[in-house]
Design a protein around this motif. Sequence first.
Motif, PDB file in Angstrom:
ATOM      1  N   PRO A   3      -1.420   9.064 -16.017  1.00  0.00           N
ATOM      2  CA  PRO A   3      -0.645  10.092 -15.343  1.00  0.00           C
ATOM      3  C   PRO A   3      -1.339  10.810 -14.193  1.00  0.00           C
ATOM      4  CG  PRO A   3      -1.378  10.877 -17.466  1.00  0.00           C
ATOM      5  CD  PRO A   3      -1.749   9.435 -17.388  1.00  0.00           C
ATOM      6  N   VAL A   4      -2.641  10.951 -14.202  1.00  0.00           N
ATOM      7  CA  VAL A   4      -3.294  11.772 -13.191  1.00  0.00           C
ATOM      8  C   VAL A   4      -4.238  10.987 -12.295  1.00  0.00           C
ATOM      9  CG1 VAL A   4      -3.124  13.933 -14.462  1.00  0.00           C
ATOM     10  CG2 VAL A   4      -5.084  12.441 -14.838  1.00  0.00           C
ATOM     11  N   LEU A   5      -4.318   9.711 -12.443  1.00  0.00           N
ATOM     12  CA  LEU A   5      -5.264   8.927 -11.672  1.00  0.00           C
ATOM     13  C   LEU A   5      -4.578   8.139 -10.554  1.00  0.00           C
ATOM     14  CD1 LEU A   5      -7.609   7.636 -14.494  1.00  0.00           C
ATOM     15  CD2 LEU A   5      -7.988   9.525 -12.923  1.00  0.00           C
ATOM     16  N   ALA A   6      -3.930   8.825  -9.633  1.00  0.00           N
ATOM     17  CA  ALA A   6      -3.248   8.145  -8.527  1.00  0.00           C
ATOM     18  C   ALA A   6      -4.187   7.260  -7.710  1.00  0.00           C
ATOM     19  CB  ALA A   6      -2.552   9.167  -7.631  1.00  0.00           C
ATOM     20  N   PRO A   7      -5.454   7.642  -7.494  1.00  0.00           N
ATOM     21  CA  PRO A   7      -6.333   6.773  -6.707  1.00  0.00           C
ATOM     22  C   PRO A   7      -6.561   5.389  -7.331  1.00  0.00           C
ATOM     23  CG  PRO A   7      -7.253   8.972  -6.804  1.00  0.00           C
ATOM     24  CD  PRO A   7      -6.088   8.941  -7.757  1.00  0.00           C
ATOM     25  N   LEU A   8      -6.445   5.292  -8.632  1.00  0.00           N
ATOM     26  CA  LEU A   8      -6.678   4.006  -9.290  1.00  0.00           C
ATOM     27  C   LEU A   8      -5.656   2.943  -8.875  1.00  0.00           C
ATOM     28  CD1 LEU A   8      -8.608   2.636 -11.289  1.00  0.00           C
ATOM     29  CD2 LEU A   8      -7.030   3.311 -13.108  1.00  0.00           C
ATOM     30  N   PRO A   9      -4.353   3.182  -9.009  1.00  0.00           N
ATOM     31  CA  PRO A   9      -3.409   2.149  -8.555  1.00  0.00           C
ATOM     32  C   PRO A   9      -3.435   1.950  -7.040  1.00  0.00           C
ATOM     33  CG  PRO A   9      -2.226   4.088  -9.339  1.00  0.00           C
ATOM     34  CD  PRO A   9      -3.671   4.279  -9.680  1.00  0.00           C
ATOM     35  N   ILE A  10      -3.716   3.008  -6.278  1.00  0.00           N
ATOM     36  CA  ILE A  10      -3.788   2.859  -4.818  1.00  0.00           C
ATOM     37  C   ILE A  10      -4.972   1.971  -4.453  1.00  0.00           C
ATOM     38  CG2 ILE A  10      -4.154   4.075  -2.636  1.00  0.00           C
ATOM     39  CD1 ILE A  10      -2.638   6.478  -3.967  1.00  0.00           C
ATOM     40  N   GLY A  11      -6.117   2.224  -5.051  1.00  0.00           N
ATOM     41  CA  GLY A  11      -7.300   1.391  -4.797  1.00  0.00           C
ATOM     42  C   GLY A  11      -7.087  -0.048  -5.214  1.00  0.00           C
ATOM     43  N   PHE A  12      -6.416  -0.245  -6.346  1.00  0.00           N
ATOM     44  CA  PHE A  12      -6.129  -1.601  -6.808  1.00  0.00           C
ATOM     45  C   PHE A  12      -5.190  -2.305  -5.825  1.00  0.00           C
ATOM     46  CE2 PHE A  12      -3.892  -4.728  -9.489  1.00  0.00           C
ATOM     47  CZ  PHE A  12      -4.991  -5.495  -9.886  1.00  0.00           C
ATOM     48  N   ALA A  13      -4.201  -1.580  -5.316  1.00  0.00           N
ATOM     49  CA  ALA A  13      -3.280  -2.172  -4.331  1.00  0.00           C
ATOM     50  C   ALA A  13      -4.040  -2.587  -3.071  1.00  0.00           C
ATOM     51  CB  ALA A  13      -2.163  -1.190  -3.987  1.00  0.00           C
ATOM     52  N   VAL A  14      -4.934  -1.734  -2.600  1.00  0.00           N
ATOM     53  CA  VAL A  14      -5.735  -2.064  -1.411  1.00  0.00           C
ATOM     54  C   VAL A  14      -6.579  -3.314  -1.689  1.00  0.00           C
ATOM     55  CG1 VAL A  14      -7.640  -1.280   0.063  1.00  0.00           C
ATOM     56  CG2 VAL A  14      -5.751   0.268  -0.470  1.00  0.00           C
ATOM     57  N   PHE A  15      -7.184  -3.375  -2.866  1.00  0.00           N
ATOM     58  CA  PHE A  15      -7.992  -4.535  -3.245  1.00  0.00           C
ATOM     59  C   PHE A  15      -7.150  -5.818  -3.227  1.00  0.00           C
ATOM     60  CE2 PHE A  15      -9.328  -7.254  -6.883  1.00  0.00           C
ATOM     61  CZ  PHE A  15     -10.519  -7.728  -6.346  1.00  0.00           C
ATOM     62  N   MET A  16      -5.986  -5.774  -3.833  1.00  0.00           N
ATOM     63  CA  MET A  16      -5.124  -6.958  -3.899  1.00  0.00           C
ATOM     64  C   MET A  16      -4.639  -7.385  -2.513  1.00  0.00           C
ATOM     65  SD  MET A  16      -5.337  -7.794  -6.983  1.00  0.00           S
ATOM     66  CE  MET A  16      -4.166  -9.132  -7.021  1.00  0.00           C
ATOM     67  N   VAL A  17      -4.297  -6.406  -1.688  1.00  0.00           N
ATOM     68  CA  VAL A  17      -3.859  -6.721  -0.325  1.00  0.00           C
ATOM     69  C   VAL A  17      -5.003  -7.374   0.456  1.00  0.00           C
ATOM     70  CG1 VAL A  17      -3.145  -5.703   1.874  1.00  0.00           C
ATOM     71  CG2 VAL A  17      -2.019  -5.015  -0.241  1.00  0.00           C
ATOM     72  N   HIS A  18      -6.221  -6.868   0.276  1.00  0.00           N
ATOM     73  CA  HIS A  18      -7.369  -7.479   0.951  1.00  0.00           C
ATOM     74  C   HIS A  18      -7.558  -8.933   0.508  1.00  0.00           C
ATOM     75  CE1 HIS A  18      -8.486  -3.596   2.555  1.00  0.00           C
ATOM     76  NE2 HIS A  18      -9.427  -4.198   3.256  1.00  0.00           N
ATOM     77  N   LEU A  35       0.824  -1.217   0.000  1.00  0.00           N
ATOM     78  CA  LEU A  35       0.000   0.000   0.000  1.00  0.00           C
ATOM     79  C   LEU A  35       0.851   1.257   0.000  1.00  0.00           C
ATOM     80  CD1 LEU A  35      -2.566   1.701   0.279  1.00  0.00           C
ATOM     81  CD2 LEU A  35      -2.471   1.252   2.744  1.00  0.00           C
ATOM     82  N   VAL A  36       1.780   1.366   0.930  1.00  0.00           N
ATOM     83  CA  VAL A  36       2.574   2.596   1.062  1.00  0.00           C
ATOM     84  C   VAL A  36       3.505   2.779  -0.133  1.00  0.00           C
ATOM     85  CG1 VAL A  36       4.260   3.819   2.496  1.00  0.00           C
ATOM     86  CG2 VAL A  36       2.350   2.619   3.570  1.00  0.00           C
ATOM     87  N   TYR A  37       4.093   1.713  -0.628  1.00  0.00           N
ATOM     88  CA  TYR A  37       4.935   1.836  -1.814  1.00  0.00           C
ATOM     89  C   TYR A  37       4.106   2.328  -3.000  1.00  0.00           C
ATOM     90  CZ  TYR A  37       7.967   0.951  -5.692  1.00  0.00           C
ATOM     91  OH  TYR A  37       8.703   1.112  -6.825  1.00  0.00           O
ATOM     92  N   THR A  38       2.899   1.826  -3.135  1.00  0.00           N
ATOM     93  CA  THR A  38       2.023   2.265  -4.222  1.00  0.00           C
ATOM     94  C   THR A  38       1.662   3.735  -4.065  1.00  0.00           C
ATOM     95  OG1 THR A  38       1.139   0.029  -4.431  1.00  0.00           O
ATOM     96  CG2 THR A  38      -0.141   1.802  -5.431  1.00  0.00           C
ATOM     97  N   VAL A  39       1.395   4.166  -2.829  1.00  0.00           N
ATOM     98  CA  VAL A  39       1.100   5.588  -2.586  1.00  0.00           C
ATOM     99  C   VAL A  39       2.293   6.447  -2.992  1.00  0.00           C
ATOM    100  CG1 VAL A  39       0.703   7.318  -0.782  1.00  0.00           C
ATOM    101  CG2 VAL A  39      -0.631   5.209  -0.789  1.00  0.00           C
ATOM    102  N   PHE A  40       3.484   6.054  -2.582  1.00  0.00           N
ATOM    103  CA  PHE A  40       4.688   6.817  -2.952  1.00  0.00           C
ATOM    104  C   PHE A  40       4.876   6.858  -4.460  1.00  0.00           C
ATOM    105  CE2 PHE A  40       5.959   6.882   1.417  1.00  0.00           C
ATOM    106  CZ  PHE A  40       6.871   7.916   1.519  1.00  0.00           C
ATOM    107  N   SER A  41       4.719   5.729  -5.109  1.00  0.00           N
ATOM    108  CA  SER A  41       4.930   5.663  -6.558  1.00  0.00           C
ATOM    109  C   SER A  41       3.873   6.444  -7.329  1.00  0.00           C
ATOM    110  CB  SER A  41       4.924   4.211  -7.027  1.00  0.00           C
ATOM    111  OG  SER A  41       6.009   3.524  -6.454  1.00  0.00           O
TER     112      SER A  41
END
Length: 184
Positions: free
Chosen positions: A100-115, A80-86
């Motif tokens: 380029p401008v949709l940071a919430p998309l990869p962060i949300g996907f990371a949260v989904f995968m971690v869950h 999660l945190v690495y994805t937020v930083f990236s």
Amino acid sequence: MRGHINPAVTFGLFVGRKVSLIRAFLYIVAQSAGAICGAGLAKGFQRSYFERYGGGANFVQPGYNKGTALGAEIIGTFVLVYTVFSATDPKRNARDSHVPVLAPLPIGFAVFMVHLATIPVTGTGINPARSFGSAVIYNKDKIWDDHWIFWVGPFIGAFVAAVYHQYILRAAAIKALGSFRSNN
């Protein structure tokens, strides 16, 4: 505009020198208070579901030990945190990314995968405030026995992710860029 709702992410931003110590501390206090209020509202509006599902409080699931649970929280929070930083790296150029401008998309996907990976182990903490708020309001059935895992694991994962991104990857990129420029 930033949405700080997770003490682990806030701690990672502090380690990466993006948030001051005082601001990080105040964010974590506010995040924890907000989680308690949120869990209280959930209990107030849906008491039967709240009680049936243990208040949403995290615990080490049967069949897993504390070490496995701690490891799951560390790895999950690292992702999660690495994805937020990236995803929010200001040095990342628009041409370097397909999104380029949709940071919430990869962060949300990371949260989904971690869950998907950690729900069977711990119910997925990765947010110490959420785990804390649920435990405070539920407050029964030995919910506090392993609660430390849901603070220590996320903070270790956030620390490692921040150090890796800020001081290893970024340093290597800067060194490579300097080497490239000196050759031209």
